[in-house]
Design a protein around this motif. Sequence first.
Motif: not given
Length: 407
Positions: A10, A14, A93-94, A97-98, A270-271, A290, A293-294
Amino acid sequence: MAMAGSAVGLGNIWRFPYMVGEHGGAAFIIVYVICCLLVSLPIFFAEATIGKSTRRDTFGALESISPKSKWAGYTAILASFIILSFYSVVGGWSIDYLIRSFGGGFSGRSMAEAREVFAAMGASPVESVSCMLVFLGLTAMIVGAGVDKGIGRFSKISIPVLFVMVVVIAVVSLSLPGAGKGVEYLIRPDFSKLDAPAIAAALGQSFFSLSLGVGTILTYSSYMKEDENLISAGGWTAFFDTVFALIAGFAIMPAVFAAGIEPAAGPSLVFETLPVIFSRMGVVLPVVFFMAILIAALSSSISMLEVVVAWLVDQGGMRRSHAVLAVFGAAAVLGSACAVAPRVFGACDFVSSNVLMMFGALAFALLVGWKMPREEALRHVRYRFVYWLIRYAAPVMIVAIAVTNLL
Ligand code: PFF
């Protein structure tokens, strides 16, 4: 590959792109690279030397070099555990969001709506805690499968895939009308912005980005084969980590500027900002983003969990599977607190990045530079000037940044 996976995370996505833009573009990149070469890489070599020469977990390794340095083993393991806990919240969170991206959850949404979605997720303990637990569970499954079959195999497959994903996003982002302003933001050199806090930020970021001072590099190095060269492992890790951070910058900032939005750092970039921008280009891009990011978060979190697991197995004589379960349980508790209380999250981030990491890095440099027999240290670091950097330059610089960051 596993070391590169630990480093790429991350922090690259970010924090780095925003820091570059804020602190003078190419001027900051030059300082960042110098910091990596003169301070962070020598610390990497010191940490790897301790792991490879003792072949023990973080605590046992430090104790075997100097019994008095036991405390540094504890602080490093604690730091890994704390970072694992709050990192898992973001990993969760990722995942959230995915799943939303698969359903085209952000298409047609405004930035204000995206902000509401993010706030609602944070305000729902069930949603944020359960996603955090899924992320932590995935981390535990990979680590539980073993060093070669779990961590090694996951890293060998996921890191090249991650690289391709970020390159694809960068190509799309750079082809947008108005992307040039984002490129300019990233590379236009402005040396007037290079003050002491900017240099401290560059060094602090390179520490976090290379996962230094918390035992991850030490633990991974303890699994290296005797004939493997830690100088090239470190060099490649730092090179790959920096290149990845730059590509992430070119994936993110051109898209942000093309949409006419002010760049930010951290969760809101990012979010909130990026899901809306990427959804304007279809359903696929947010999914790829996403997913990237994961993967980046997982390849880092497994390295933190491994530090604590290796300690429990080596020092506590636990079975690997039991150790993984125990750390999963403990991190689930602290992670839940981080998920529901932003203050706890912030405190964990601050204490681990600004205090514990610096402490660990200083201890590793001093142990290799001053306690380990000179011939043994030189056998691993190979070059006298690297040894000199570990012995003198790195400790002085760490104290200087720690003081600047804490003031
Ligand atoms: N290097 C990771 C990043 O840039 O996101 C963060 C990290 C991973 C820090 C592993 C510490 C660690 F042990």
